[in-house]
Design an enzyme around this catalytic site. Structure first.
Site, PDB file in Angstrom:
ATOM      1  CB  VAL A 181      -0.969   0.022   1.209  1.00 25.51           C
ATOM      2  CG1 VAL A 181      -2.008  -1.083   1.093  1.00 25.51           C
ATOM      3  CG2 VAL A 181      -0.223  -0.065   2.525  1.00 25.51           C
ATOM      4  CB  SER A 182       0.569   4.485  -1.601  1.00 26.75           C
ATOM      5  OG  SER A 182       0.407   3.831  -2.841  1.00 26.75           O
ATOM      6  CB  THR A 183       0.140   6.232   3.013  1.00 26.06           C
ATOM      7  OG1 THR A 183      -1.208   5.794   3.203  1.00 26.06           O
ATOM      8  CG2 THR A 183       0.234   7.109   1.776  1.00 26.06           C
TER       9      THR A 183
END
Length: 183
Positions: A8-10
């Site tokens: 996931v990006s964050t």
């Protein structure tokens, strides 16, 4: 061995959906990154690449989890293929060993890269408009919690890790490292 990779990006985003999907696919070990897919400099990705052996299968929920850049995705898959590792995407369900599968993989990778580029463009445009209207002040500076000194001492005496310290403070590890350098 089936090995899963989740990204996931964050740090605020949730991984449960991807993890459940890969467990249902039979993944015996799952590597997890909470970082942007803009490049391949991700700890869990590198660890997973070093871990897999010939005959293993890498399972992802979708190819965009491996990379958001067309060339990076193709390079990762080729590296794995050269080492005798199969790559399976649950969502796209492609056989990347066939000419049709390679074509579809390239098209899907290009779409993921295109999607990310559009998102960044919209973000820049929105920030520019907000700045013009005086609404954008930039990212808020993270504030050290009241327990910072206590937690810092626990970190320095190796009672907790930097990851745990960041989690306790509600910030990213780079912010924690910056605070540690300041003190």
């Amino acid at each position: 061995m089936k090995v899963g990779y989740v990204r996931v990006s964050t740090i605020e985003q949730h991984t449960e959906r991807q993890e459940r999907d890969l467990q249902q696919a039979g993944a015996e070990r799952i590597f997890l990154d909470k970082l942007s897919g803009k490049d391949t400099n991700r700890p869990a990705l590198q660890e997973m690449l070093a871990f897999v052996r010939a005959g293993d299968t890498v399972v992802v929920s979708e190819f965009s989890r491996l990379a958001r850049n067309t060339q990076d995705l193709l390079d990762i898959i080729q590296t794995l293929k050269d080492r005798g590792v199969t790559v399976i995407s649950r969502k796209e369900n492609l056989d990347t060993d066939t000419p049709q599968g390679k074509l579809m993989l390239t098209m899907l990778a290009a779409m993921a890269e295109f999607e990310r580029t559009l998102m960044l463009q919209r973000q820049r445009e929105g920030i520019a408009i907000a700045k013009e209207q005086g609404k954008y002040k930039g990212r808020q500076k993270a504030v050290k919690p009241e327990q910072w000194q206590e937690w810092r001492e626990q970190y320095q005496t190796r009672q907790i890790t930097a990851t745990k310290l960041a989690e306790l403070c509600g910030v990213s590890r780079p912010v924690v490292y910056k605070w540690l350098k300041e003190s």
